[in-house]
Design a protein around this motif. Structure first.
Motif, PDB file in Angstrom:
ATOM      1  N   PHE A  51       0.864  -1.180   0.000  1.00 38.42           N
ATOM      2  CA  PHE A  51       0.000   0.000   0.000  1.00 38.42           C
ATOM      3  C   PHE A  51       0.896   1.224   0.000  1.00 38.42           C
ATOM      4  N   SER A  52       0.654   2.159  -0.915  1.00 39.20           N
ATOM      5  CA  SER A  52       1.472   3.366  -0.958  1.00 39.20           C
ATOM      6  C   SER A  52       0.589   4.609  -0.961  1.00 39.20           C
ATOM      7  N   ILE A  53       1.081   5.633  -0.302  1.00 38.35           N
ATOM      8  CA  ILE A  53       0.399   6.921  -0.222  1.00 38.35           C
ATOM      9  C   ILE A  53       1.377   7.983  -0.709  1.00 38.35           C
ATOM     10  N   THR A  54       0.973   8.767  -1.697  1.00 41.24           N
ATOM     11  CA  THR A  54       1.820   9.850  -2.201  1.00 41.24           C
ATOM     12  C   THR A  54       1.030  11.149  -2.233  1.00 41.24           C
ATOM     13  N   TRP A  55       1.752  12.230  -2.110  1.00 38.68           N
ATOM     14  CA  TRP A  55       1.174  13.563  -2.168  1.00 38.68           C
ATOM     15  C   TRP A  55       1.631  14.193  -3.473  1.00 38.68           C
ATOM     16  N   ARG A  56       0.690  14.578  -4.323  1.00 33.28           N
ATOM     17  CA  ARG A  56       1.015  15.121  -5.639  1.00 33.28           C
ATOM     18  C   ARG A  56       0.816  16.631  -5.672  1.00 33.28           C
ATOM     19  N   GLN A  57       1.536  17.276  -6.593  1.00 36.86           N
ATOM     20  CA  GLN A  57       1.420  18.723  -6.723  1.00 36.86           C
ATOM     21  C   GLN A  57       0.138  19.134  -7.427  1.00 36.86           C
ATOM     22  N   HIS A  58      -0.295  18.342  -8.395  1.00 40.04           N
ATOM     23  CA  HIS A  58      -1.483  18.683  -9.182  1.00 40.04           C
ATOM     24  C   HIS A  58      -2.453  17.507  -9.182  1.00 40.04           C
ATOM     25  N   TYR A  59      -3.703  17.798  -9.422  1.00 41.15           N
ATOM     26  CA  TYR A  59      -4.690  16.738  -9.587  1.00 41.15           C
ATOM     27  C   TYR A  59      -5.595  17.093 -10.751  1.00 41.15           C
ATOM     28  N   LYS A  61      -8.770  15.297 -11.374  1.00 42.01           N
ATOM     29  CA  LYS A  61     -10.131  15.194 -10.844  1.00 42.01           C
ATOM     30  C   LYS A  61     -10.025  15.230  -9.324  1.00 42.01           C
ATOM     31  N   PRO A  62     -10.961  15.888  -8.641  1.00 46.23           N
ATOM     32  CA  PRO A  62     -10.858  15.948  -7.183  1.00 46.23           C
ATOM     33  C   PRO A  62     -11.012  14.572  -6.522  1.00 46.23           C
ATOM     34  N   PHE A  63     -11.905  13.738  -7.037  1.00 45.54           N
ATOM     35  CA  PHE A  63     -12.123  12.400  -6.482  1.00 45.54           C
ATOM     36  C   PHE A  63     -12.220  11.398  -7.621  1.00 45.54           C
ATOM     37  N   TYR A  64     -11.495  10.307  -7.535  1.00 40.84           N
ATOM     38  CA  TYR A  64     -11.733   9.171  -8.423  1.00 40.84           C
ATOM     39  C   TYR A  64     -11.241   7.897  -7.760  1.00 40.84           C
ATOM     40  N   PHE A  65     -11.882   6.804  -8.179  1.00 42.66           N
ATOM     41  CA  PHE A  65     -11.599   5.484  -7.638  1.00 42.66           C
ATOM     42  C   PHE A  65     -11.579   4.506  -8.801  1.00 42.66           C
ATOM     43  N   LYS A  66     -10.448   3.852  -9.036  1.00 46.11           N
ATOM     44  CA  LYS A  66     -10.302   2.896 -10.128  1.00 46.11           C
ATOM     45  C   LYS A  66      -9.862   1.549  -9.565  1.00 46.11           C
ATOM     46  N   PRO A  67     -10.808   0.681  -9.235  1.00 44.72           N
ATOM     47  CA  PRO A  67     -10.425  -0.615  -8.662  1.00 44.72           C
ATOM     48  C   PRO A  67      -9.684  -1.514  -9.658  1.00 44.72           C
ATOM     49  N   LYS A  68      -9.938  -1.356 -10.960  1.00 47.82           N
ATOM     50  CA  LYS A  68      -9.233  -2.158 -11.961  1.00 47.82           C
ATOM     51  C   LYS A  68      -7.733  -1.865 -11.935  1.00 47.82           C
ATOM     52  N   TYR A  69      -7.378  -0.603 -11.765  1.00 51.77           N
ATOM     53  CA  TYR A  69      -5.966  -0.204 -11.712  1.00 51.77           C
ATOM     54  C   TYR A  69      -5.444  -0.111 -10.278  1.00 51.77           C
ATOM     55  N   ARG A  70      -6.278  -0.398  -9.312  1.00 48.79           N
ATOM     56  CA  ARG A  70      -5.941  -0.412  -7.886  1.00 48.79           C
ATOM     57  C   ARG A  70      -5.388   0.929  -7.426  1.00 48.79           C
ATOM     58  N   GLU A  71      -6.144   1.974  -7.701  1.00 50.57           N
ATOM     59  CA  GLU A  71      -5.726   3.296  -7.257  1.00 50.57           C
ATOM     60  C   GLU A  71      -6.926   4.183  -6.974  1.00 50.57           C
ATOM     61  N   ASN A  73      -7.853   8.580  -5.741  1.00 49.34           N
ATOM     62  CA  ASN A  73      -7.324   9.925  -5.607  1.00 49.34           C
ATOM     63  C   ASN A  73      -8.327  10.790  -4.845  1.00 49.34           C
ATOM     64  N   ILE A  74      -7.844  11.517  -3.847  1.00 47.01           N
ATOM     65  CA  ILE A  74      -8.657  12.483  -3.104  1.00 47.01           C
ATOM     66  C   ILE A  74      -7.868  13.787  -3.112  1.00 47.01           C
ATOM     67  N   PHE A  75      -8.238  14.682  -3.992  1.00 44.77           N
ATOM     68  CA  PHE A  75      -7.502  15.930  -4.227  1.00 44.77           C
ATOM     69  C   PHE A  75      -6.024  15.623  -4.474  1.00 44.77           C
ATOM     70  N   TYR A  76      -5.133  16.046  -3.600  1.00 43.89           N
ATOM     71  CA  TYR A  76      -3.698  15.854  -3.804  1.00 43.89           C
ATOM     72  C   TYR A  76      -3.182  14.510  -3.293  1.00 43.89           C
ATOM     73  N   LEU A  77      -3.991  13.792  -2.558  1.00 45.55           N
ATOM     74  CA  LEU A  77      -3.597  12.520  -1.972  1.00 45.55           C
ATOM     75  C   LEU A  77      -3.858  11.377  -2.952  1.00 45.55           C
ATOM     76  N   HIS A  78      -2.820  10.600  -3.272  1.00 49.20           N
ATOM     77  CA  HIS A  78      -2.937   9.499  -4.222  1.00 49.20           C
ATOM     78  C   HIS A  78      -2.657   8.186  -3.494  1.00 49.20           C
ATOM     79  N   LEU A  79      -3.577   7.225  -3.621  1.00 59.73           N
ATOM     80  CA  LEU A  79      -3.473   5.919  -2.945  1.00 59.73           C
ATOM     81  C   LEU A  79      -3.335   4.815  -3.990  1.00 59.73           C
ATOM     82  N   ARG A  80      -2.483   3.855  -3.706  1.00 56.42           N
ATOM     83  CA  ARG A  80      -2.296   2.718  -4.610  1.00 56.42           C
ATOM     84  C   ARG A  80      -2.053   1.461  -3.776  1.00 56.42           C
ATOM     85  N   TRP A  81      -2.644   0.322  -4.195  1.00 59.27           N
ATOM     86  CA  TRP A  81      -2.467  -0.944  -3.487  1.00 59.27           C
ATOM     87  C   TRP A  81      -2.264  -2.067  -4.504  1.00 59.27           C
TER      88      TRP A  81
END
Length: 96
Positions: A51-59, A61-71, A73-81
């Motif tokens: 599980f990884s959590i990264t903080w990005r400079q730009h986004y 879409k404010p919110f998206y969830f892609k279970p196929k790609y296992r990621e 995004n909540i504003f600048y916070l990016h989650l991947r598993w």
């Protein structure tokens, strides 16, 4: 070298403590098998989760969830598993 999720074969010594070559093709492994070595089947299995959590400079879409790609995004916070894989030894397929 086998990929994490890939089923294949390995050339190992007789007591199965070390291997010298891995390939998804059994005929390639048979070619590299010397006297005293064996070709065994390598079977992948899930041994953990990453599980990884990264903080990005730009986004984009404010919110998206892609279970196929296992990621996600909540504003600048990016989650991947992902799944973490390992290989276990299967049957002996060829003796050198």
């Amino acid at each position: 070298m086998l990929h994490n999720y890939e089923r294949g074969y390995a050339v190992m010594n007789e007591d199965l403590t070390a291997y010298s070559f891995e390939s998804p093709d059994i005929n390639t492994c048979k070619r590299y098998c010397r006297k005293g070595d064996v070709v065994i089947e390598k079977i992948p299995y899930v041994c953990g989760k990453s599980f990884s959590i990264t903080w990005r400079q730009h986004y984009r879409k404010p919110f998206y969830f892609k279970p196929k790609y296992r990621e996600a995004n909540i504003f600048y916070l990016h989650l991947r598993w992902n799944n973490e894989y390992s290989h276990k030894n299967g049957e002996i397929r060829h003796r050198g």
